[in-house]
Design a protein around this motif. Structure first.
Motif, short mmCIF file in Angstrom:
data_model
loop_
_atom_site.label_atom_id
_atom_site.label_comp_id
_atom_site.label_asym_id
_atom_site.label_seq_id
_atom_site.Cartn_x
_atom_site.Cartn_y
_atom_site.Cartn_z
N ALA A 170 -25.48 89.79 115.94
CA ALA A 170 -25.33 91.33 116.00
C ALA A 170 -26.28 91.81 116.76
N SER B 192 -24.53 94.93 118.72
CA SER B 192 -23.44 95.42 117.77
C SER B 192 -24.14 96.93 117.18
N SER B 193 -23.25 97.75 117.02
CA SER B 193 -23.42 98.74 116.42
C SER B 193 -23.12 98.75 114.75
N VAL C 99 -20.99 95.83 111.71
CA VAL C 99 -20.32 94.52 111.52
C VAL C 99 -19.22 94.71 110.11
N GLN D 17 -17.39 92.72 114.98
CA GLN D 17 -18.56 93.36 115.48
C GLN D 17 -18.13 94.43 116.52
N ARG D 18 -18.59 95.58 116.22
CA ARG D 18 -18.40 96.44 117.33
C ARG D 18 -19.36 96.48 118.21
N ILE D 19 -18.82 96.31 119.49
CA ILE D 19 -19.72 96.31 120.81
C ILE D 19 -19.13 97.26 121.76
#
Length: 601
Positions: A203, A208-209, A211, A224-226
């Motif tokens: 992450a 990643s901001s 999970v 995961q927010r990317i």
């Protein structure tokens, strides 16, 4: 993508060391004085000569690499545009690839094409030959691009799957107490700990901001927010979810026996020499507990105002407003739009020995020296309103309130702004104009808001076009129709950029995000309308105000400059209240000229 000079195949023999500095002087690319200065610095620092020449501005990095390519008769390869094969890349293990600054590019023949930041490194060549057990052809690549490529290609998705499989096997083989497993003496070797370690490392590596751990009926989803978008990995055994959640609860100090109610917690850890604060939220769902981990990287510190990507003219107005000795300044936008980052950039400017700064937050996201930061705790009655009352008795110059959540907090904040304090805070609204309506709806008196409020900054984050695969394109029929409805005749002939997808952006066409901003300053006329609680007149005056730049226009300008796509502008513009007439009036008269000035002719 690559060029091989002199029509000769690159040699598989290791390169001899060349005196790159002398050759650059002989070819009149740098001067003898510049070389002497760089050599002197090299003796002091021990760094490579080429890196010193580039960082001192004596030569462009691409120019240096192309020169090396000609001298060594090997290709120069631009990694930004290279199409990688994951199987080929992994022929060189990550630890060796990073150590020797090398990457396997092509293994389709009897030998392997290896890109190296320093092709003259004979020791690295010999070690790579031993690792690959095949003849090597070398190519020269940009070191900064190489390091970025490592982070993108050496993902830990396979490692995560392997540890998840081992954990699933361990849970199937014996009926064990998960609590005992988590607290065992050999916990560092437990599969669940290794799984979490790989998950966090991956992450952080891809920035990643947050999970998301989500158990489904038969599988476990880890997302995961990317750059604002979620990327999913699926585990076949959902039983590992309970082990993951239990371990995370222990790390965050939550109640491991409580599975029926949501819980919030936080913990810190070090990942690859980086200090990461993690905010954890659990929520009971149909097949277990959903966990969201918000990752806050403390290593980079608080961003400066000039690092936010705010246009220069707007940054000057923003800086002027936050230097008011008293009054209220609000930053608005949805969750995840960068409001806290902007406020802390403002605090960075105000954080001087002569200023007493107190923040009231839930939670405290960034640490700042000299700033008194208070974490609210509603469970013991330490609410925003209660802390604010105490704060005002501490004689502060600047007060930051994490969020204006209710009427009581808003009222105390406004009165603080009216009694000689500068109050900074956030609100969840669509744009700058609707912020005032939100305050009034919360019960704040119009005449008090008119006296206290100095300005409002509304912001959004839009995805940035990938620099590696970005190219110009003509808007499709739907986009063209939206442009005509928004800009009228000015839309004719406009061109935009978008990414086609490459390794550096994981095939998305986007890499990173950039802010778009709308700044509203409260002048006399706006204050009069606000004092009379006349929403319609306030909105009309705000949009007719000279220099007003609605969010739609700011986002469109980013797209015209090639920074984001028209698709992104259309995605976020649905919530904006700016009319097409306002946008047409504030866009540049010649958008094509703006595009050329931005370097996209």
């Amino acid at each position: 993508m690559a060029s091989t000079p002199a029509n000769q195949p690159p040699s598989s023999k290791p390169r001899k060391k060349i005196r790159i500095g002398d050759l650059l002087v002989q070819n009149k690319i740098i001067s003898q004085l510049q070389l002497d200065s760089a050599l002197s610095e090299q003796k002091t620092t021990g760094r490579k000569l080429g890196r010193i020449l580039v960082e001192n501005g004596y030569i462009d990095e691409v120019q240096l690499l192309q020169f090396l390519s000609r001298q060594l008769n090997i290709p120069y390869i631009d990694l930004k545009h290279f199409r990688f094969s994951t199987e080929t890349v992994r022929l060189i293990p990550e630890i060796h690839a990073r150590r020797y600054r090398a990457i396997a590019l092509d293994a389709s023949g009897v030998d392997v094409l290896v890109g190296m930041a320093d092709p003259t490194d004979i020791f690295a060549f010999d070690e790579l030959s031993r690792i690959l057990q095949r003849p090597i052809r070398t190519a020269v690549v940009c070191e900064s691009d190489l390091l970025t490529t490592f982070d993108t290609l050496y993902r830990r998705t396979e490692e995560i799957s392997n540890f998840a499989e081992k954990l699933g096997e361990e849970l199937r083989e014996r009926d064990i107490d998960l609590g005992q497993l988590m607290q065992a003496d050999d916990v560092a070797d437990a599969p669940v700990v290794k799984l979490l370690q790989s998950l966090f490392e991956d992450a952080i590596q891809v920035s990643s901001s947050d999970v998301h751990i989500e158990p489904d009926e038969n599988v476990l989803r880890i997302r995961q927010r990317i750059d604002g978008a979620l990327h999913e990995q699926i585990m076949d055994d959902k039983r590992i979810a309970s082990a993951l959640v239990l371990r995370l609860k222990l790390m965050a100090g939550l109640d491991i026996a409580e599975k029926r109610l949501p819980q919030d917690g936080r913990f810190s850890l070090k990942v690859k020499q980086r200090s990461i604060d993690i905010r954890m939220s659990t929520m009971p769902i149909q097949y277990g507990e959903s966990v969201v981990l918000r990752l806050l990287d403390q290593t980079g510190g608080v961003r400066r105002l000039d690092e936010l990507g705010m246009p220069a003219h707007l940054a000057q107005r923003f800086e002027r407003l936050i230097h008011n000795p008293h009054g209220m300044f609000l930053v608005t936008g949805p969750t995840g739009s960068g409001k806290t980052t902007s406020l802390y950039a403002a605090l960075n400017l105000l954080n001087r020995p002569e200023n007493k700064i107190i923040t009231v937050e839930d939670p405290v996201e960034y640490r700042l020296s000299r700033v008194n930061q208070v974490q609210v705790n509603p469970e013991i009655g330490l609410t925003f309103a209660r802390v604010l009352r105490a704060v005002l008795r501490q004689d502060p110059d600047v007060v930051l309130v994490g969020e204006m959540r209710d009427e009581e907090t808003a009222e105390i904040g406004i009165r603080a702004a009216l009694t000689g304090h500068l109050v900074l805070s956030t609100l969840h609204t669509n744009d700058a104009v609707s912020t005032v309506s939100r305050l009034l709806d919360m019960g704040a008196k119009g005449y008090l808001v008119a006296s206290a409020l100095k300005g409002v900054l509304a912001q959004r984050l839009v995805k940035r076009v990938c620099s590696g695969c970005g190219e110009q394109y003509q808007p499709d029929a739907n986009e063209a129709a939206w442009l005509r409805a928004t800009l009228g005749e000015r839309a004719a002939g406009m061109q935009f950029r978008r990414g086609t997808g490459c390794t550096h952006c994981n095939g998305t066409g986007y890499r990173g995000r950039v802010g778009v901003y709308e700044l509203l300053e409260i002048d006399h006329d706006l204050a009069m309308a606000l004092g009379q609680s006349d929403h319609a007149e306030f909105a009309r005056l705000a949009r007719a105000k000279e220099g007003a730049e609605p969010l739609t226009q700011a986002a469109l300008q980013r797209a015209v400059e090639g920074g984001t796509t028209l698709e992104e502008v259309m995605r976020i513009s649905g919530g904006f209240e700016a009319s097409p007439e306002t946008v047409r009036a504030t866009m540049p008269a010649d958008p094509e000229l703006a595009l050329r000035e931005a370097g996209f002719s």
